[in-house]
Design a protein around this motif. Structure first.
Motif, PDB file in Angstrom:
ATOM      1  N   UNK A 153       0.863  -1.180   0.000  1.00 24.68           N
ATOM      2  CA  UNK A 153       0.000   0.000   0.000  1.00 24.68           C
ATOM      3  C   UNK A 153       0.901   1.231   0.000  1.00 24.68           C
ATOM      4  N   UNK A 154       0.729   2.069  -1.018  1.00 22.80           N
ATOM      5  CA  UNK A 154       1.629   3.189  -1.237  1.00 22.80           C
ATOM      6  C   UNK A 154       0.858   4.501  -1.184  1.00 22.80           C
ATOM      7  N   UNK A 210       0.409  14.980   7.692  1.00 21.50           N
ATOM      8  CA  UNK A 210       0.796  15.745   8.880  1.00 21.50           C
ATOM      9  C   UNK A 210       1.475  14.903   9.951  1.00 21.50           C
ATOM     10  N   UNK A 211       1.373  13.574   9.860  1.00 26.90           N
ATOM     11  CA  UNK A 211       2.000  12.730  10.888  1.00 26.90           C
ATOM     12  C   UNK A 211       2.295  11.354  10.310  1.00 26.90           C
ATOM     13  N   UNK A 212       3.350  10.741  10.843  1.00 24.53           N
ATOM     14  CA  UNK A 212       3.736   9.383  10.462  1.00 24.53           C
ATOM     15  C   UNK A 212       3.677   8.509  11.702  1.00 24.53           C
ATOM     16  N   UNK A 213       3.249   7.269  11.522  1.00 26.10           N
ATOM     17  CA  UNK A 213       3.124   6.355  12.657  1.00 26.10           C
ATOM     18  C   UNK A 213       3.771   5.021  12.329  1.00 26.10           C
ATOM     19  N   UNK A 219       7.507   2.072   9.010  1.00 28.23           N
ATOM     20  CA  UNK A 219       6.324   2.909   8.870  1.00 28.23           C
ATOM     21  C   UNK A 219       5.082   2.028   8.777  1.00 28.23           C
ATOM     22  N   UNK A 220       4.059   2.379   9.515  1.00 31.34           N
ATOM     23  CA  UNK A 220       2.813   1.605   9.498  1.00 31.34           C
ATOM     24  C   UNK A 220       1.643   2.396   8.903  1.00 31.34           C
ATOM     25  N   UNK A 221       1.629   3.698   9.123  1.00 27.80           N
ATOM     26  CA  UNK A 221       0.511   4.503   8.649  1.00 27.80           C
ATOM     27  C   UNK A 221       0.905   5.977   8.628  1.00 27.80           C
ATOM     28  N   UNK A 222       0.052   6.767   7.993  1.00 31.98           N
ATOM     29  CA  UNK A 222       0.237   8.214   8.013  1.00 31.98           C
ATOM     30  C   UNK A 222      -1.110   8.880   8.261  1.00 31.98           C
ATOM     31  N   UNK A 223      -1.059  10.078   8.773  1.00 30.15           N
ATOM     32  CA  UNK A 223      -2.274  10.858   9.017  1.00 30.15           C
ATOM     33  C   UNK A 223      -2.316  11.989   7.997  1.00 30.15           C
ATOM     34  N   UNK A 224      -3.445  12.112   7.298  1.00 29.48           N
ATOM     35  CA  UNK A 224      -3.587  13.226   6.365  1.00 29.48           C
ATOM     36  C   UNK A 224      -4.651  14.187   6.889  1.00 29.48           C
ATOM     37  N   UNK A 225      -4.398  15.456   6.673  1.00 32.36           N
ATOM     38  CA  UNK A 225      -5.259  16.521   7.206  1.00 32.36           C
ATOM     39  C   UNK A 225      -5.949  17.238   6.052  1.00 32.36           C
ATOM     40  N   UNK A 238       2.661   1.159   3.546  1.00 32.87           N
ATOM     41  CA  UNK A 238       3.985   0.545   3.639  1.00 32.87           C
ATOM     42  C   UNK A 238       5.092   1.510   3.234  1.00 32.87           C
ATOM     43  N   UNK A 239       4.756   2.481   2.391  1.00 33.18           N
ATOM     44  CA  UNK A 239       5.776   3.411   1.902  1.00 33.18           C
ATOM     45  C   UNK A 239       5.118   4.684   1.400  1.00 33.18           C
ATOM     46  N   UNK A 240       5.893   5.756   1.420  1.00 34.00           N
ATOM     47  CA  UNK A 240       5.429   7.043   0.903  1.00 34.00           C
ATOM     48  C   UNK A 240       6.410   7.515  -0.164  1.00 34.00           C
ATOM     49  N   UNK A 241       5.864   7.849  -1.321  1.00 37.45           N
ATOM     50  CA  UNK A 241       6.664   8.410  -2.406  1.00 37.45           C
ATOM     51  C   UNK A 241       6.437   9.922  -2.390  1.00 37.45           C
TER      52      UNK A 241
END
Length: 332
Positions: A153-154, A210-213, A219-225, A238-241
């Motif tokens: 999941x990207x 806005x946040x990485x978890x 990395x497991x997840x990110x928070x988007x605002x 799993x990854x952020x490009x």
């Protein structure tokens, strides 16, 4: 002087490589210099597996294959190609020729100079989120191996052509692709934007990360605002490009004597700079209605060469014969 060249091209990206080929068509003694350790420019460094579709006659091609083809084509007339030399000084001498100095102390001599240095030196804009330094193995600013994202999941962050292209390239490979863009109107080509909206890519406009978890390493997840209503959403990933553009720097080129603007080196319709004998083409040059795509640069390079040819020999033809008529490619 045996080491005096007719044309020295600074920059060995796609535009510089094709310009070197066309210089050979015009029987000019040619040198090509680049600061990077190999030819290819930003494509080699950032987009080797990116699919390029905006060059006429080539429905699609991987960036690294395009560079390989252009490199092979450039060598048709045996130019001198030098990599790993950052040019720091360009001086016009009393006899009208140019002295070109590299950072390592080497000197080059040329009757004319064509600058095809892309956007100059560049540095990627980072993901400015607290804790991003913890997950360096999960944050990607360029992709060297698309297959490594298989069934993952990207999240792609950005709203320009490169971000859209990466999201689309990853869609058939990844388990799921999210595109997060802080704006509303994408900066990409209209048809590509439409294709993206019609795909399975989850598009989040007016949002930003806005946040990485995760744990100490993964990395497991990110928070988007949401910039509109202030809501937040958690995306398991799993990854952020990251594709937030680059900081470009013309560096010492600003001191080489030609006129510049915030968009690059100013040229006229002949690709001439304000200094006679110096020309520019590709992303580095600026003029009204300038298009910063490879296809445009492949057109500008030959114009610059033709101008250089006429500068050296006012009696020369304005343009070269087409390659199919050139003796090097004629059937024996």
């Amino acid at each position: 002087m045996s080491n005096l060249y007719d044309v020295t091209i600074i920059g060995a990206g796609p535009v510089g490589l094709f310009t070197a080929f066309y210089s050979g068509l015009r029987s000019l003694k040619t040198k090509l210099i680049d600061a990077e350790p190999a030819v290819g420019g930003k494509i080699r460094h950032f987009y080797p597996e990116k699919i390029i579709r905006d060059i006429g006659g080539i429905p699609e091609i991987e960036g690294q294959q395009l560079v390989k083809n252009l490199h092979e084509q450039a060598q048709a007339f045996h130019p001198t190609i030098i990599c790993g030399e950052q040019i720091t000084k360009l001086t016009k001498q009393a006899d009208g020729t140019f002295l070109i100095k590299a950072e390592n102390g080497n000197y080059h001599y040329s009757k004319t100079v064509i600058i095809a240095a892309g956007s100059g030196t560049y540095e990627v804009n980072p993901l400015e989120v607290s804790g991003s330094e913890t997950y360096t193995t999960s944050l990607f600013y360029d992709i060297k191996d698309v297959a490594s994202f298989q069934d993952k999941t990207i999240v792609v962050s950005g709203g320009g052509n490169a971000a859209i292209d990466w999201a689309q390239a990853l869609e058939p490979i990844a388990k799921e692709v999210h595109l997060v863009y802080r704006g509303e109107n994408f900066k990409g080509h209209e048809e590509r934007v439409k294709e993206m909206h019609d795909s399975t890519i989850h598009v989040h406009i007016n949002h930003e990360i806005t946040a990485l978890q995760g744990n100490s390493t993964n990395l497991k997840s990110c928070i988007i605002h949401c910039n509109r209503n202030g809501s937040t959403t958690k995306i398991d990933t799993d990854a952020i490009v990251v594709n937030h553009g680059v900081k470009v720097n013309l560096g010492s080129m600003l001191d080489w004597g030609f006129d510049t603007s915030e968009y690059g080196i100013l040229v006229n319709h002949e690709m001439e700079t304000s200094v006679p004998g110096i020309y520019a083409c590709g992303d580095i040059c600026a003029y009204p209605r300038k298009m910063r795509i490879i296809a445009a640069g492949l057109h500008e390079g030959p114009i610059a060469i033709n101008s250089a040819k006429n500068f050296l020999d006012p009696e020369a033809d304005d343009v070269a014969m087409v390659s199919t008529h050139h003796e090097s490619f004629s059937e024996v």
